[in-house]
Design a protein around this motif. Structure first.
Motif, PDB file in Angstrom:
ATOM      1  N   GLU A 190       0.869  -1.057  -0.246  1.00 10.21           N
ATOM      2  CA  GLU A 190       0.087   0.403  -0.271  1.00 10.21           C
ATOM      3  C   GLU A 190       0.909   1.308   0.254  1.00 10.21           C
ATOM      4  OE1 GLU A 190      -3.483   0.415  -0.439  1.00 10.21           O
ATOM      5  OE2 GLU A 190      -2.784  -1.489  -1.054  1.00 10.21           O
ATOM      6  N   GLU A 191       1.645   1.433   0.664  1.00  2.00           N
ATOM      7  CA  GLU A 191       2.231   2.113   0.270  1.00  2.00           C
ATOM      8  C   GLU A 191       3.619   3.027  -0.380  1.00  2.00           C
ATOM      9  OE1 GLU A 191       4.221   4.658   4.523  1.00  2.00           O
ATOM     10  OE2 GLU A 191       6.065   3.516   3.820  1.00  2.00           O
ATOM     11  N   GLU A 192       4.004   1.449  -0.728  1.00  2.00           N
ATOM     12  CA  GLU A 192       4.489   1.662  -2.070  1.00  2.00           C
ATOM     13  C   GLU A 192       3.911   2.162  -3.399  1.00  2.00           C
ATOM     14  OE1 GLU A 192       5.883  -2.490  -2.674  1.00  2.00           O
ATOM     15  OE2 GLU A 192       7.870  -2.112  -1.301  1.00  2.00           O
TER      16      GLU A 192
ATOM     17  N   ARG B 176      17.193  11.590  -7.392  1.00  4.99           N
ATOM     18  CA  ARG B 176      16.408  10.748  -7.030  1.00  4.99           C
ATOM     19  C   ARG B 176      17.108  11.054  -5.401  1.00  4.99           C
ATOM     20  NH1 ARG B 176      19.098   4.931  -6.987  1.00  4.99           N
ATOM     21  NH2 ARG B 176      20.320   5.663  -8.418  1.00  4.99           N
ATOM     22  N   THR B 177      17.726  12.159  -4.999  1.00  4.22           N
ATOM     23  CA  THR B 177      17.945  12.220  -3.958  1.00  4.22           C
ATOM     24  C   THR B 177      16.965  13.648  -3.765  1.00  4.22           C
ATOM     25  OG1 THR B 177      19.687  13.999  -5.080  1.00  4.22           O
ATOM     26  CG2 THR B 177      20.801  11.875  -3.841  1.00  4.22           C
ATOM     27  N   GLU B 178      16.433  14.494  -4.538  1.00  3.14           N
ATOM     28  CA  GLU B 178      15.460  15.716  -4.894  1.00  3.14           C
ATOM     29  C   GLU B 178      14.274  15.082  -3.768  1.00  3.14           C
ATOM     30  OE1 GLU B 178      17.122  18.561  -7.951  1.00  3.14           O
ATOM     31  OE2 GLU B 178      15.569  17.237  -8.054  1.00  3.14           O
ATOM     32  N   ILE B 179      13.647  13.691  -4.614  1.00  5.02           N
ATOM     33  CA  ILE B 179      12.651  13.100  -4.361  1.00  5.02           C
ATOM     34  C   ILE B 179      12.997  12.533  -2.977  1.00  5.02           C
ATOM     35  CG2 ILE B 179      11.321  11.415  -5.019  1.00  5.02           C
ATOM     36  CD1 ILE B 179      12.310  11.569  -7.417  1.00  5.02           C
TER      37      ILE B 179
ATOM     38  N   CYS C 106      11.744   6.050   4.961  1.00  6.20           N
ATOM     39  CA  CYS C 106      11.875   4.531   4.146  1.00  6.20           C
ATOM     40  C   CYS C 106      11.917   4.767   2.235  1.00  6.20           C
ATOM     41  CB  CYS C 106      10.622   4.120   4.022  1.00  6.20           C
ATOM     42  SG  CYS C 106      10.053   3.535   5.852  1.00  6.20           S
ATOM     43  N   MET C 107      12.172   6.061   1.781  1.00  5.03           N
ATOM     44  CA  MET C 107      12.302   6.316   0.302  1.00  5.03           C
ATOM     45  C   MET C 107      12.849   5.817  -0.010  1.00  5.03           C
ATOM     46  SD  MET C 107       9.866   8.241  -0.413  1.00  5.03           S
ATOM     47  CE  MET C 107       9.985   8.006  -2.471  1.00  5.03           C
ATOM     48  N   LYS C 108      14.583   5.353  -0.121  1.00  4.44           N
ATOM     49  CA  LYS C 108      15.513   4.817  -1.011  1.00  4.44           C
ATOM     50  C   LYS C 108      14.850   2.975  -1.351  1.00  4.44           C
ATOM     51  CE  LYS C 108      19.738   7.110   0.818  1.00  4.44           C
ATOM     52  NZ  LYS C 108      20.266   7.110   0.251  1.00  4.44           N
ATOM     53  N   TYR C 109      14.251   2.500   0.045  1.00  2.00           N
ATOM     54  CA  TYR C 109      13.610   1.026  -0.271  1.00  2.00           C
ATOM     55  C   TYR C 109      12.578   0.903  -1.366  1.00  2.00           C
ATOM     56  CZ  TYR C 109      10.668  -3.018   0.617  1.00  2.00           C
ATOM     57  OH  TYR C 109      10.498  -4.400   0.281  1.00  2.00           O
ATOM     58  N   HIS C 110      11.872   2.064  -1.398  1.00  2.00           N
ATOM     59  CA  HIS C 110      10.712   1.912  -1.868  1.00  2.00           C
ATOM     60  C   HIS C 110      10.607   2.486  -3.629  1.00  2.00           C
ATOM     61  CE1 HIS C 110       8.004   2.015   1.378  1.00  2.00           C
ATOM     62  NE2 HIS C 110       7.678   3.156   2.125  1.00  2.00           N
ATOM     63  N   ILE C 111      11.853   2.987  -3.491  1.00  2.00           N
ATOM     64  CA  ILE C 111      12.551   3.785  -5.187  1.00  2.00           C
ATOM     65  C   ILE C 111      13.042   2.102  -5.351  1.00  2.00           C
ATOM     66  CG2 ILE C 111      14.168   5.334  -6.270  1.00  2.00           C
ATOM     67  CD1 ILE C 111      13.092   7.566  -4.598  1.00  2.00           C
ATOM     68  N   GLU C 112      13.367   1.807  -4.517  1.00  2.00           N
ATOM     69  CA  GLU C 112      14.481   0.375  -4.991  1.00  2.00           C
ATOM     70  C   GLU C 112      13.334  -0.671  -5.808  1.00  2.00           C
ATOM     71  OE1 GLU C 112      17.976  -1.206  -5.288  1.00  2.00           O
ATOM     72  OE2 GLU C 112      18.549   0.625  -4.300  1.00  2.00           O
ATOM     73  N   VAL C 113      12.262  -0.338  -4.697  1.00  2.00           N
ATOM     74  CA  VAL C 113      11.147  -1.668  -4.885  1.00  2.00           C
ATOM     75  C   VAL C 113      10.556  -1.401  -6.576  1.00  2.00           C
ATOM     76  CG1 VAL C 113       8.945  -2.114  -4.875  1.00  2.00           C
ATOM     77  CG2 VAL C 113      10.865  -2.286  -3.260  1.00  2.00           C
ATOM     78  N   LEU C 114      10.235  -0.561  -6.789  1.00  3.59           N
ATOM     79  CA  LEU C 114       9.404  -0.122  -7.724  1.00  3.59           C
ATOM     80  C   LEU C 114      10.285   0.811  -9.266  1.00  3.59           C
ATOM     81  CD1 LEU C 114       8.541   3.867  -6.894  1.00  3.59           C
ATOM     82  CD2 LEU C 114       6.753   1.732  -6.887  1.00  3.59           C
ATOM     83  N   VAL C 115      11.680   0.167  -9.081  1.00 11.07           N
ATOM     84  CA  VAL C 115      13.044   0.061 -10.328  1.00 11.07           C
ATOM     85  C   VAL C 115      12.865  -1.327 -10.388  1.00 11.07           C
ATOM     86  CG1 VAL C 115      15.249   0.429 -10.681  1.00 11.07           C
ATOM     87  CG2 VAL C 115      14.405   2.487  -9.649  1.00 11.07           C
ATOM     88  N   ASP C 116      13.099  -1.610  -9.476  1.00  9.18           N
ATOM     89  CA  ASP C 116      12.764  -3.545  -9.527  1.00  9.18           C
ATOM     90  C   ASP C 116      11.623  -3.984 -10.056  1.00  9.18           C
ATOM     91  OD1 ASP C 116      15.464  -4.305  -8.283  1.00  9.18           O
ATOM     92  OD2 ASP C 116      14.578  -4.111  -6.587  1.00  9.18           O
ATOM     93  N   LYS C 117      10.803  -3.181 -10.152  1.00 16.80           N
ATOM     94  CA  LYS C 117       8.979  -3.770 -10.533  1.00 16.80           C
ATOM     95  C   LYS C 117       9.076  -3.432 -11.737  1.00 16.80           C
ATOM     96  CE  LYS C 117       7.444  -5.743  -7.295  1.00 16.80           C
ATOM     97  NZ  LYS C 117       6.924  -7.293  -6.742  1.00 16.80           N
ATOM     98  N   SER C 118      10.191  -2.312 -12.801  1.00 21.93           N
ATOM     99  CA  SER C 118      10.019  -2.384 -14.104  1.00 21.93           C
ATOM    100  C   SER C 118       8.877  -0.882 -13.972  1.00 21.93           C
ATOM    101  CB  SER C 118       9.878  -2.746 -14.718  1.00 21.93           C
ATOM    102  OG  SER C 118      10.974  -4.359 -14.932  1.00 21.93           O
ATOM    103  N   LEU C 119       8.504  -0.243 -12.943  1.00 21.95           N
ATOM    104  CA  LEU C 119       7.193   0.654 -12.936  1.00 21.95           C
ATOM    105  C   LEU C 119       8.229   2.141 -13.085  1.00 21.95           C
ATOM    106  CD1 LEU C 119       4.705  -0.496 -10.497  1.00 21.95           C
ATOM    107  CD2 LEU C 119       4.621   0.138 -12.742  1.00 21.95           C
TER     108      LEU C 119
ATOM    109  N   ASP D 226      21.247   9.900 -13.187  1.00 22.13           N
ATOM    110  CA  ASP D 226      20.330   9.796 -11.745  1.00 22.13           C
ATOM    111  C   ASP D 226      18.491  10.547 -11.448  1.00 22.13           C
ATOM    112  OD1 ASP D 226      20.339   8.322  -9.130  1.00 22.13           O
ATOM    113  OD2 ASP D 226      20.819  10.332  -8.063  1.00 22.13           O
ATOM    114  N   ARG D 227      18.198  10.674 -12.594  1.00 15.33           N
ATOM    115  CA  ARG D 227      16.479  11.044 -12.959  1.00 15.33           C
ATOM    116  C   ARG D 227      15.742  10.534 -12.807  1.00 15.33           C
ATOM    117  NH1 ARG D 227      16.691  16.541 -12.623  1.00 15.33           N
ATOM    118  NH2 ARG D 227      18.383  18.282 -12.968  1.00 15.33           N
ATOM    119  N   VAL D 228      14.918  10.339 -12.047  1.00 21.41           N
ATOM    120  CA  VAL D 228      13.419  10.043 -12.102  1.00 21.41           C
ATOM    121  C   VAL D 228      12.419   9.564 -13.183  1.00 21.41           C
ATOM    122  CG1 VAL D 228      11.178   8.638 -11.048  1.00 21.41           C
ATOM    123  CG2 VAL D 228      13.562   8.965  -9.970  1.00 21.41           C
ATOM    124  N   THR D 229      12.803   8.810 -14.402  1.00 24.66           N
ATOM    125  CA  THR D 229      11.732   8.957 -15.071  1.00 24.66           C
ATOM    126  C   THR D 229      11.117   7.496 -15.139  1.00 24.66           C
ATOM    127  OG1 THR D 229      13.472   7.488 -16.580  1.00 24.66           O
ATOM    128  CG2 THR D 229      14.346   9.581 -16.662  1.00 24.66           C
ATOM    129  N   PHE D 230       9.819   7.821 -16.625  1.00 23.82           N
ATOM    130  CA  PHE D 230       8.672   6.686 -17.019  1.00 23.82           C
ATOM    131  C   PHE D 230       8.466   7.090 -17.652  1.00 23.82           C
ATOM    132  CE2 PHE D 230       8.072   8.532 -12.545  1.00 23.82           C
ATOM    133  CZ  PHE D 230       7.405   7.836 -11.567  1.00 23.82           C
TER     134      PHE D 230
END
Length: 528
Positions: A390-392, A408-411, A422-435, A442-446
């Motif tokens: 849910e939090e992810e 990423r650091t700004e986010i 907990c943000m480091k962990y959440h971002i790792e999960v979202l990258v692993d899930k290919s989302l 180092d910018r977050v893209t979709f």
């Protein structure tokens, strides 16, 4: 009763979570199976009530013990590092913290270890804080399945019969298991019976027209029970034509439910070293962490189709040809490929939906897709989102709607007030899930379609009452909320993009921001 149905057969019968004697009596009757029915059976009963077993005449029981600290650490190390040897000392404290928090529960250790396989110490620390604050949903489901209600001691004195299913006989031996039963593969007749039950709800003869397709399915699946159950259930009540069509489809493209069963089929990844089997195993997934934890060493990331290949795929779906089509469609074909960024699933859905349609319908449909995502595409993309905790999910929506393109650091800094450390962990999960992806700088893209999906999910939570949404990023929505009782707004994050026109700026009630009691983050961007 089951006893009558199984008369004369050799079976393993498992009765799980029995808590009343009448349940046993209703299902299996007395315990003297072999003597009266000719049935050769291994009957395994799991229960928390030892007295129930005694009254039923069970003579051999096994009580499950908790892991001690050393064994729990060893299990966690194997799941997280694939070694029983010493690991980097920096992990010593986090390993102890996890074992203490889980009280050495093996299934919880396995879930956490697998999730954190290959992760840095920072991600471990962030994840542990997250687990301590909000239970991991996989562990939560495991606990629910294991303990049921919480009144163990009062009712049963915590007595347990343990059943272990595994492909590793040595594991059972080392654990002190004295009674084992080896499950054999189904022969052709048994496989046909299982498939008939799933597809026709009968063990009797079925229409002879189905004889060949039943044999074909059993042959193609090699009699694998789980595959037979999935296919039989999918084709329940279907005509012979549907069966024939489905079998061709399965032989060409694996059914996704069966594909998920691969983990259960293949066991560990060290096939050749242990069994002499020469096999090429191909796994498709959106979850990189799954491959890492399974020990997959060679991976290939599917790239987006280039313009030419994407146009060819779209033409085939929309016109059933790879040849040139009417030139009036050239622009709309290019528009669709550009909008989907060449995503094959999106091209297939849109092409199929617009098959045989006029240029006017194409132009109208494209405008509609750009405004509100096509529901078929939406459902396909949403599978990965639904698998998140849910939090992810909340973090994903915050980023897609309001902070895409930031570093990423700004986010992590912007969302710290909402998610602590907990943000480091959440971002790792979202990258692993290919989302999401992390770019070279180092910018977050979709992917555009992923971003659109996130925004649509957020919009659907309150399509009419904008003030009840958690996130705002469209200027017109922000102006409306600021004008209409901002103190009652539930908005927590606002992204405001500059430059804006003088007219728009004068429309904004700047002082109203002070009245937004729930607002946690105001992000003002200038051409990021």
């Amino acid at each position: 009763m089951i006893k009558n149905k199984l008369r004369g057969k050799k079976v393993l019968l498992v009765l799980d979570d029995v808590d009343e004697h009448k349940q046993l009596q209703a299902i299996v009757g007395n315990s003297d199976w072999e003597s009266k029915s000719g049935t050769r059976v291994v009957l395994i009963i799991t229960t928390r009530d030892k007295q129930l077993l005694t009254s039923y005449g069970v003579k051999i029981t096994h009580e499950v013990k908790e892991l001690d600290m050393d064994d729990a650490i060893q299990l966690l190390k194997w799941k997280a590092f694939k070694t029983y040897d010493e690991v980097d000392q920096s992990y010593k404290q986090v390993l102890n913290d996890v074992v203490t928090w889980t009280s050495g529960l093996p299934l919880a250790l396995e879930v956490i270890g697998s999730n954190l396989f290959g992760k840095s110490i920072k991600v471990w620390e962030s994840a542990i804080k997250q687990y301590q604050r909000i239970p991991n949903q996989e562990i939560f489901k495991i606990l629910k399945a294991i303990v049921g209600n919480s009144d163990w001691e009062s009712k049963s004195g915590t007595r347990v019969v343990l059943i272990i299913t595994t492909r590793d006989k040595q594991l059972l031996t080392s654990y002190g298991v004295k009674i084992t039963h080896e499950v054999k593969e189904l022969d052709m007749d048994d496989a046909i019976q299982l498939l008939k039950w799933k597809a026709f709800k009968t063990y009797d003869e079925v229409d002879q027209s189905y004889k060949q397709v039943l044999n074909d399915v059993v042959t193609w699946t090699s009699g694998l029970p789980l595959a037979l159950e999935v296919i039989g259930s999918n084709l329940f009540g279907k005509s012979i034509k549907v069966w024939e069509s489905a079998i061709k489809q399965y032989q060409r493209i694996p059914n996704q439910e069966i594909f998920k069963i691969l983990k259960a089929i293949v066991g560990n990844s060290d096939w050749e070293s242990k069994s002499g089997t020469r096999v090429v195993l191909i796994i498709t997934t959106r979850d990189k962490q799954l491959l890492t934890s399974y020990g997959v060493k060679i991976t290939h990331e599917v790239k987006e189709l280039d313009m030419d290949d994407a146009i060819q795929l779209l033409k085939w779906k929309a016109f059933k040809t790879y040849d040139e089509v009417d030139q009036s469609y050239k622009q709309v074909l290019n528009d669709v490929v550009t909008w989907t960024s060449g995503l094959p699933l999106a091209l297939e859905v849109i092409g199929s939906n617009l098959f045989g349609k006029s240029i006017k319908v194409w132009e109208s449909a494209i405008k509609q897709y750009q405004r509100i995502p096509n529901q078929e595409i939406f459902k396909i993309l949403k599978v990965s989102f639904d698998a998140l905790e849910e939090e992810e999910k909340s973090v994903f929506l915050d980023i897609t709607c309001c902070v895409k393109g930031h570093k990423r650091t700004e986010i992590e800094d912007i969302l710290h007030s909402l998610y602590d450390n907990c943000m480091k962990y959440h971002i790792e999960v979202l990258v692993d899930k290919s989302l999401m992806q992390i770019s070279d700088n180092d910018r977050v893209t979709f992917h555009d379609l992923i971003e659109n999906m996130g925004k649509e999910i957020d919009r659907q939570k309150s399509p009419k009452e904008i003030g009840k949404r958690r996130r705002l990023w469209l200027l017109e929505d922000i102006i409306l909320v600021l004008e209409d009782n901002p103190g009652t707004s539930e908005v927590k994050i606002i992204r405001l993009d500059f430059p804006i026109s003088d007219k728009q700026e004068t429309s904004i009630e700047w002082n109203a921001f002070n009245d937004m009691e729930n607002l946690k983050a105001l992000i003002i961007r200038n051409d990021i």
